[in-house]
Design a protein around this motif. Structure first.
Motif, PDB file in Angstrom:
ATOM      1  N   ALA A 143      -4.042  -6.951   5.937  1.00 48.09           N
ATOM      2  CA  ALA A 143      -3.687  -7.971   4.942  1.00 48.09           C
ATOM      3  C   ALA A 143      -2.999  -9.158   5.592  1.00 48.09           C
ATOM      4  O   ALA A 143      -3.309 -10.322   5.296  1.00 48.09           O
ATOM      5  N   SER A 144      -2.063  -8.879   6.505  1.00 48.22           N
ATOM      6  CA  SER A 144      -1.349  -9.971   7.183  1.00 48.22           C
ATOM      7  C   SER A 144      -2.249 -10.684   8.182  1.00 48.22           C
ATOM      8  O   SER A 144      -2.041 -11.865   8.486  1.00 48.22           O
ATOM      9  N   ALA A 145      -3.269  -9.984   8.692  1.00 49.91           N
ATOM     10  CA  ALA A 145      -4.160 -10.594   9.676  1.00 49.91           C
ATOM     11  C   ALA A 145      -5.208 -11.490   9.033  1.00 49.91           C
ATOM     12  O   ALA A 145      -5.596 -12.510   9.602  1.00 49.91           O
ATOM     13  N   ALA A 146      -5.666 -11.134   7.830  1.00 50.35           N
ATOM     14  CA  ALA A 146      -6.788 -11.858   7.245  1.00 50.35           C
ATOM     15  C   ALA A 146      -6.468 -12.590   5.950  1.00 50.35           C
ATOM     16  O   ALA A 146      -7.188 -13.501   5.562  1.00 50.35           O
ATOM     17  N   PHE A 147      -5.393 -12.205   5.270  1.00 47.32           N
ATOM     18  CA  PHE A 147      -5.113 -12.788   3.962  1.00 47.32           C
ATOM     19  C   PHE A 147      -3.682 -13.314   3.872  1.00 47.32           C
ATOM     20  O   PHE A 147      -2.971 -13.044   2.912  1.00 47.32           O
ATOM     21  N   THR A 148      -3.269 -14.033   4.910  1.00 45.01           N
ATOM     22  CA  THR A 148      -1.926 -14.595   4.945  1.00 45.01           C
ATOM     23  C   THR A 148      -2.011 -16.120   4.929  1.00 45.01           C
ATOM     24  O   THR A 148      -2.826 -16.711   5.640  1.00 45.01           O
ATOM     25  N   LYS A 149      -1.160 -16.722   4.117  1.00 45.81           N
ATOM     26  CA  LYS A 149      -1.107 -18.170   4.024  1.00 45.81           C
ATOM     27  C   LYS A 149       0.351 -18.605   3.972  1.00 45.81           C
ATOM     28  O   LYS A 149       1.129 -18.080   3.180  1.00 45.81           O
ATOM     29  N   ASP A 150       0.699 -19.553   4.850  1.00 41.62           N
ATOM     30  CA  ASP A 150       2.082 -20.044   4.938  1.00 41.62           C
ATOM     31  C   ASP A 150       3.055 -18.905   5.199  1.00 41.62           C
ATOM     32  O   ASP A 150       4.169 -18.871   4.658  1.00 41.62           O
ATOM     33  N   GLY A 151       2.633 -17.945   6.027  1.00 40.27           N
ATOM     34  CA  GLY A 151       3.506 -16.835   6.398  1.00 40.27           C
ATOM     35  C   GLY A 151       3.670 -15.778   5.332  1.00 40.27           C
ATOM     36  O   GLY A 151       4.482 -14.869   5.472  1.00 40.27           O
ATOM     37  N   LYS A 152       2.918 -15.837   4.239  1.00 40.48           N
ATOM     38  CA  LYS A 152       3.051 -14.891   3.139  1.00 40.48           C
ATOM     39  C   LYS A 152       1.714 -14.227   2.864  1.00 40.48           C
ATOM     40  O   LYS A 152       0.695 -14.893   2.763  1.00 40.48           O
ATOM     41  N   SER A 153       1.749 -12.901   2.747  1.00 36.15           N
ATOM     42  CA  SER A 153       0.531 -12.158   2.434  1.00 36.15           C
ATOM     43  C   SER A 153       0.335 -12.126   0.920  1.00 36.15           C
ATOM     44  O   SER A 153       1.255 -11.795   0.174  1.00 36.15           O
ATOM     45  N   TYR A 154      -0.850 -12.471   0.480  1.00 39.18           N
ATOM     46  CA  TYR A 154      -1.131 -12.535  -0.953  1.00 39.18           C
ATOM     47  C   TYR A 154      -1.781 -11.260  -1.484  1.00 39.18           C
ATOM     48  O   TYR A 154      -2.033 -11.145  -2.681  1.00 39.18           O
ATOM     49  N   VAL A 155      -2.053 -10.305  -0.609  1.00 40.40           N
ATOM     50  CA  VAL A 155      -2.712  -9.058  -1.001  1.00 40.40           C
ATOM     51  C   VAL A 155      -1.673  -7.958  -1.132  1.00 40.40           C
ATOM     52  O   VAL A 155      -0.815  -7.793  -0.265  1.00 40.40           O
ATOM     53  N   THR A 156      -1.723  -7.198  -2.232  1.00 42.07           N
ATOM     54  CA  THR A 156      -0.818  -6.075  -2.443  1.00 42.07           C
ATOM     55  C   THR A 156      -1.625  -4.787  -2.614  1.00 42.07           C
ATOM     56  O   THR A 156      -2.854  -4.801  -2.604  1.00 42.07           O
ATOM     57  N   ASP A 157      -0.908  -3.671  -2.803  1.00 38.41           N
ATOM     58  CA  ASP A 157      -1.587  -2.402  -3.057  1.00 38.41           C
ATOM     59  C   ASP A 157      -2.407  -2.462  -4.341  1.00 38.41           C
ATOM     60  O   ASP A 157      -3.442  -1.806  -4.459  1.00 38.41           O
ATOM     61  N   ALA A 158      -1.946  -3.250  -5.313  1.00 38.04           N
ATOM     62  CA  ALA A 158      -2.699  -3.394  -6.565  1.00 38.04           C
ATOM     63  C   ALA A 158      -4.039  -4.083  -6.330  1.00 38.04           C
ATOM     64  O   ALA A 158      -5.050  -3.723  -6.944  1.00 38.04           O
ATOM     65  N   THR A 159      -4.067  -5.058  -5.427  1.00 39.71           N
ATOM     66  CA  THR A 159      -5.321  -5.744  -5.107  1.00 39.71           C
ATOM     67  C   THR A 159      -6.358  -4.759  -4.581  1.00 39.71           C
ATOM     68  O   THR A 159      -7.532  -4.795  -4.966  1.00 39.71           O
ATOM     69  N   VAL A 160      -5.910  -3.875  -3.709  1.00 35.88           N
ATOM     70  CA  VAL A 160      -6.817  -2.902  -3.088  1.00 35.88           C
ATOM     71  C   VAL A 160      -7.387  -1.950  -4.131  1.00 35.88           C
ATOM     72  O   VAL A 160      -8.603  -1.716  -4.198  1.00 35.88           O
ATOM     73  N   VAL A 161      -6.520  -1.383  -4.974  1.00 39.56           N
ATOM     74  CA  VAL A 161      -6.982  -0.364  -5.913  1.00 39.56           C
ATOM     75  C   VAL A 161      -7.844  -0.973  -7.017  1.00 39.56           C
ATOM     76  O   VAL A 161      -8.779  -0.323  -7.510  1.00 39.56           O
ATOM     77  N   ILE A 162      -7.584  -2.210  -7.399  1.00 38.93           N
ATOM     78  CA  ILE A 162      -8.437  -2.857  -8.395  1.00 38.93           C
ATOM     79  C   ILE A 162      -9.823  -3.117  -7.810  1.00 38.93           C
ATOM     80  O   ILE A 162     -10.850  -2.983  -8.498  1.00 38.93           O
ATOM     81  N   PHE A 163      -9.890  -3.468  -6.527  1.00 37.68           N
ATOM     82  CA  PHE A 163     -11.190  -3.655  -5.861  1.00 37.68           C
ATOM     83  C   PHE A 163     -12.009  -2.370  -5.885  1.00 37.68           C
ATOM     84  O   PHE A 163     -13.191  -2.365  -6.264  1.00 37.68           O
ATOM     85  N   ILE A 164     -11.384  -1.253  -5.513  1.00 31.35           N
ATOM     86  CA  ILE A 164     -12.088   0.031  -5.513  1.00 31.35           C
ATOM     87  C   ILE A 164     -12.458   0.427  -6.944  1.00 31.35           C
ATOM     88  O   ILE A 164     -13.553   0.959  -7.207  1.00 31.35           O
ATOM     89  N   SER A 165     -11.569   0.157  -7.890  1.00 29.70           N
ATOM     90  CA  SER A 165     -11.838   0.510  -9.289  1.00 29.70           C
ATOM     91  C   SER A 165     -13.041  -0.247  -9.830  1.00 29.70           C
ATOM     92  O   SER A 165     -13.860   0.314 -10.582  1.00 29.70           O
ATOM     93  N   MET A 166     -13.171  -1.509  -9.466  1.00 31.97           N
ATOM     94  CA  MET A 166     -14.310  -2.286  -9.938  1.00 31.97           C
ATOM     95  C   MET A 166     -15.625  -1.750  -9.362  1.00 31.97           C
ATOM     96  O   MET A 166     -16.666  -1.781 -10.030  1.00 31.97           O
ATOM     97  N   LEU A 167     -15.568  -1.232  -8.132  1.00 38.72           N
ATOM     98  CA  LEU A 167     -16.777  -0.653  -7.550  1.00 38.72           C
ATOM     99  C   LEU A 167     -17.240   0.570  -8.343  1.00 38.72           C
ATOM    100  O   LEU A 167     -18.440   0.861  -8.409  1.00 38.72           O
ATOM    101  N   LEU A 168     -16.301   1.285  -8.951  1.00 43.35           N
ATOM    102  CA  LEU A 168     -16.669   2.451  -9.749  1.00 43.35           C
ATOM    103  C   LEU A 168     -17.525   2.070 -10.946  1.00 43.35           C
ATOM    104  O   LEU A 168     -18.329   2.873 -11.426  1.00 43.35           O
ATOM    105  N   PHE A 169     -17.350   0.859 -11.453  1.00 44.31           N
ATOM    106  CA  PHE A 169     -18.138   0.398 -12.596  1.00 44.31           C
ATOM    107  C   PHE A 169     -19.458  -0.246 -12.159  1.00 44.31           C
ATOM    108  O   PHE A 169     -20.286  -0.569 -13.010  1.00 44.31           O
TER     109      PHE A 169
END
Length: 581
Positions: free
Chosen positions: A356-382
């Motif tokens: 997350a810090s390597a690919a999704f960081t802007k201005d020293g702040k990571s915008y991806v959280t654990d919720a982002t990850v689980v919602i992505f996987i959840s959407m794949l289930l549908f």
């Protein structure tokens, strides 16, 4: 009249409690007192369940704007935060696992590997239940595991009964042992009561067998519900109090550098869970099976006992075979689940930069959280179909017939049926309560009143607070317990210049130590409904487990918890409402 009052007690509590404590905000027209009035009402309604828990959680939406503590828009924004989305996404994955019986396949496979000797069987059911409870709700885990345990125990008992019936049949013929037939005949000539004595002996053995079976059933039932509660503490999404703590940390200390995430929580809580699960197994083994390790672990058992174990093993094997080979849907859900866990662990592992810090960081702040990850996987289930797509979308549908569309791994009717939406509202109410305590200045006032605790050794503070929470959670919801206690504990820690995690983390784990009463948590109620347990059985077993749990958690926070969360130092992110340290 007294019976009428008891029957309508919920109405009386809801109507009379607000008027009883009304002098507090009227005589003390300060925001601190007004927020305290709201907390008192919510605490009493949660403890008595005079209103549904989720309805009580909506009180801040009504009272905070009326009292001028927070405007309605700000309050409502607290009800669907990042933590709520993490909770929803985690449940979506858990529902998919349950929907395709993947959890049952895992449970039966592990039981086949461990075996069915009494001691190992107890350990196997506890280990499987705890593991499943790390990922799906403890209620669903218990509801699945208890019938399996009952079936295995009934088969073991049936085998023992058949052995005694065969023995009784021999006794009725007057021949107890074929090798001593002549000697037995002589005994009958001298004393006509020999056969009667043998019958009485068999009868006593039957009574002892029934008593032993009931005791083993009690121990197995308690092992399942206790393991379900213990297993939930290991992961951030394992049980709702963990998410309450994560949300409170982000709400009260927004600059906490994401110190509590899935990886850091697992690093601390998983060893704690394993140690507590082992101690619980030892305690239940000694309490319900005794110290006969030869029988408990199958050393030197006779042929009848081996036959009974083989029959119980066959039951588990038949249930596993009834599931058939793994289907495409099960394999896909399992792969997505493994990917989810790997993404959670590698997002911010702590000892190295995460993806997350390597690919999704802007201005020293990571915008991806654990919720982002689980919602992505959840959407794949549908999106992913539950069966292997046909090559080139060719179908065996006859011309003019109705085209069959393969359903996805998860559909919304299934989710809507199994999703506990009330917990989402309950979580939001807790976050609104914490935010109101901070905005009104109540947290700062409480912190100033708790400064004398600075003279008490910190391990003693952690132990007493964990014990208090463990006792309190026996009488009320563990979510309500953490919601009420955590803001106060955070204020106390700031007031005495103590890292807030030092008290918030162990008290959150202690909220899951609901072992003593059937009403303390749904897993306890499920096993109690089978009718084999009495309240006193649960109290006797749970009292010691509560103490073991508090001691284990206190040990954990004072050993490996210190380097994991840098508890030696008071963090800069905790300098806020209680002043500077």
């Amino acid at each position: 009249m007294w019976r009428e009052i008891l029957a309508h007690r919920n109405y009386l509590i809801v109507l009379l409690t607000p008027f009883l404590f009304l002098p507090l905000p009227v005589l003390l027209p300060y925001k601190e007192a007004q927020c305290g009035y709201t907390i008192i009402l919510m605490a009493l309604f949660w403890c008595t369940e005079a209103l549904p828990l989720a309805v009580t959680a909506l009180l801040p939406v009504l009272l905070f704007p009326l009292m001028g503590i927070m405007d309605s828009t700000t309050v409502c924004m607290e009800y669907l935060k990042d933590t709520n989305m993490l909770f929803i996404g985690g449940l979506l994955v858990a529902i998919a696992v349950e929907h395709w019986d993947l959890h049952k396949r895992i449970a039966l496979r592990v039981l086949l590997l461990i075996g069915v000797r009494p001691g190992l069987l107890l350990m196997g059911f506890m280990a499987v239940t705890a593991f499943l409870s790390m990922w799906i709700s403890n209620t669903a885990t218990t509801a699945m595991m208890v019938p399996i345990a009952q079936a295995v125990l009934e088969q073991l008992h049936r085998s023992e009964v058949e052995r005694l019936q065969a023995k009784e049949a021999v006794a009725k013929k007057g021949t107890v042992n074929g090798g001593f037939e002549l000697q037995e005949t002589a005994h009958q000539q001298v004393n006509g009561h020999v056969v009667t004595v043998e019958k009485e002996k068999v009868s006593r053995e039957q009574e002892q067998l029934e008593k032993k079976h009931l005791t083993f059933c009690k121990g197995m039932s308690l092992s399942v519900c206790y393991a379900a509660s213990i297993g939930g503490i290991a992961t951030l999404t394992g049980t709702t109090p963990n998410l309450v703590m994560k949300g409170q940390m982000d709400d009260l200390f927004p600059d906490n550098d994401n110190v509590v995430n899935f990886a850091s929580w697992f690093s601390f809580a998983f060893p704690t869970m394993v140690l507590l699960l082992f101690l619980s197994w030892v305690w239940l083994l000694l309490m319900f099976l005794g110290v006969d390790f030869r029988k408990n672990f199958g050393c030197g058992t006779n042929d009848s006992e081996k036959a009974g174990s083989q029959m119980a093993y066959r039951i588990i094997k038949n249930q596993h075979q009834a599931l058939g080979p793994m289907k495409f849907s099960e394999i896909t859900v399992l792969v997505l689940f493994v990917i989810l866990v790997l993404l959670w662990f590698t997002r911010e592992p702590g000892f190295m930069p995460g993806w997350a810090s390597a690919a999704f960081t802007k201005d020293g702040k990571s915008y991806v959280t654990d919720a982002t990850v689980v919602i992505f996987i959840s959407m794949l289930l549908f999106l992913i179909p539950s069966e292997v797509p046909r090559c080139g979308f060719r179908s065996s549908t006859p011309p003019g017939g109705q085209i069959r569309v393969t359903p996805p791994l998860l559909d919304w009717p299934t989710v809507n049926q199994k999703m506990p939406w009330n917990i989402v509202i309950l979580l939001g109410g807790g976050f609104a309560l914490a935010k109101g305590s901070e905005a009104s200045g109540l947290s700062k006032w409480l912190g100033s009143k708790l400064t004398p605790l600075e003279t008490i050794p910190h391990p003693a503070i952690a132990f007493v607070l964990c014990l208090l929470v463990a006792v309190f959670t026996e009488c009320t919801s563990n979510v309500a317990t953490t919601t009420l206690f955590l803001p106060i504990l955070a204020s106390m820690a700031q007031a005495i210049c103590l890292n807030p995690l030092y008290v918030m983390l162990p008290c959150t784990l202690s909220a899951s130590l609901a072992f003593m009463l059937p009403v303390a948590t749904p897993p306890n109620a499920i096993v109690f409904s089978y009718g084999q347990l009495r309240v006193i059985d649960m109290v006797k077993a749970g009292c010691m487990l509560n103490l073991l749990g508090v001691l284990t958690i206190t040990l954990a926070i004072n050993t490996w918890g210190f380097p994991l969360f840098d508890l030696h130092n008071f963090p800069n992110w905790a300098n806020g409402t209680a002043g500077q340290c």
